[in-house]
Design a protein around this motif. Structure first.
Motif, short mmCIF file in Angstrom:
data_model
loop_
_atom_site.label_atom_id
_atom_site.label_comp_id
_atom_site.label_asym_id
_atom_site.label_seq_id
_atom_site.Cartn_x
_atom_site.Cartn_y
_atom_site.Cartn_z
N ILE A 175 0.89 -1.28 0.08
CA ILE A 175 -0.07 0.04 0.09
C ILE A 175 0.81 1.37 0.09
O ILE A 175 0.68 2.26 -0.76
N GLN A 176 2.00 1.33 0.86
CA GLN A 176 2.66 2.42 0.85
C GLN A 176 3.57 2.64 -0.58
O GLN A 176 3.74 3.60 -0.79
N HIS A 177 3.67 1.42 -1.09
CA HIS A 177 4.53 1.43 -2.40
C HIS A 177 3.55 2.25 -3.48
O HIS A 177 4.13 2.87 -4.22
N HIS A 201 2.18 6.21 -6.87
CA HIS A 201 1.16 6.69 -7.85
C HIS A 201 0.21 7.48 -7.09
O HIS A 201 -1.00 6.95 -6.44
N PRO A 202 0.50 8.62 -6.47
CA PRO A 202 -0.22 9.34 -5.70
C PRO A 202 -1.45 9.57 -5.83
O PRO A 202 -2.05 9.78 -6.96
N TYR A 224 -9.08 5.14 -5.51
CA TYR A 224 -9.74 3.90 -6.32
C TYR A 224 -9.55 2.75 -5.47
O TYR A 224 -9.92 1.54 -6.10
N CYS A 225 -8.98 2.50 -4.32
CA CYS A 225 -8.85 1.31 -3.89
C CYS A 225 -10.21 0.47 -3.63
O CYS A 225 -10.24 -0.80 -3.61
N PHE A 250 -0.64 -1.44 -8.14
CA PHE A 250 -2.24 -0.95 -8.53
C PHE A 250 -2.21 0.33 -9.13
O PHE A 250 -1.51 1.20 -8.50
N MET A 251 -2.66 0.55 -10.08
CA MET A 251 -2.58 1.94 -10.67
C MET A 251 -3.61 2.19 -11.89
O MET A 251 -3.81 1.45 -12.44
#
Length: 139
Positions: free
Chosen positions: A45-47, A52-53, A59-60, A117-118
């Motif tokens: 999640i931190q990555h 991908h700020p 969008y999670c 995820f992006m």
């Protein structure tokens, strides 16, 4: 986070259950998938948040649906790993998600996990479909 089902603490790290996959769909990536559970770690999640700020916060809510019903599963660069594509009509936004699948050769305590995820643009979506090997396409 709307679609996070459960939080566990494993080895000092928070692990969030996202949902489940249909193992039959994902057999195009690996034949011997041992669990349908999908998780994401706090580290991942931190990555996502750092690379991908705003994507994670905004969008999670889509993560569970992406892994459950991908439009495309594309061959990834690593074994037992899938690149998932899904677009949501209500917002018209395409997403790319990398999912690592757990097979019989992995540690039995591991779960399928989201690596990244992006949100992507239409140009990237089209490039991936054109230039990469498609393993699965929804009907």
């Amino acid at each position: 986070m709307r679609d996070i089902i459960e939080i566990k603490r494993i080895g000092g790290n928070d692990v969030f259950t996202i949902g489940k996959i249909d193992i039959e769909i994902y057999k195009c990536v690996a034949e011997d998938i041992v669990t349908d559970e999908v998780i994401i770690t706090d580290e991942r999640i931190q990555h996502i948040k750092s690379r991908h700020p705003d994507d994670y916060e905004k969008y999670c809510k889509y993560m569970s649906e992406i892994v459950k019903n991908p439009e495309y599963i594309i061959e990834a660069n690593k074994p037992r790993t899938a690149l998932l594509l899904k677009s949501f009509e209500d917002e018209g936004i395409p997403f790319k998600t990398i999912l690592r699948l757990v097979t019989s050769s992995d540690n039995i305590t591991y779960k399928n996990s989201i690596i990244t995820f992006m949100k992507i643009n239409d140009k990237e979506w089209n490039r991936l479909i054109k230039n990469k090997k498609i393993l699965y396409k929804s009907e």
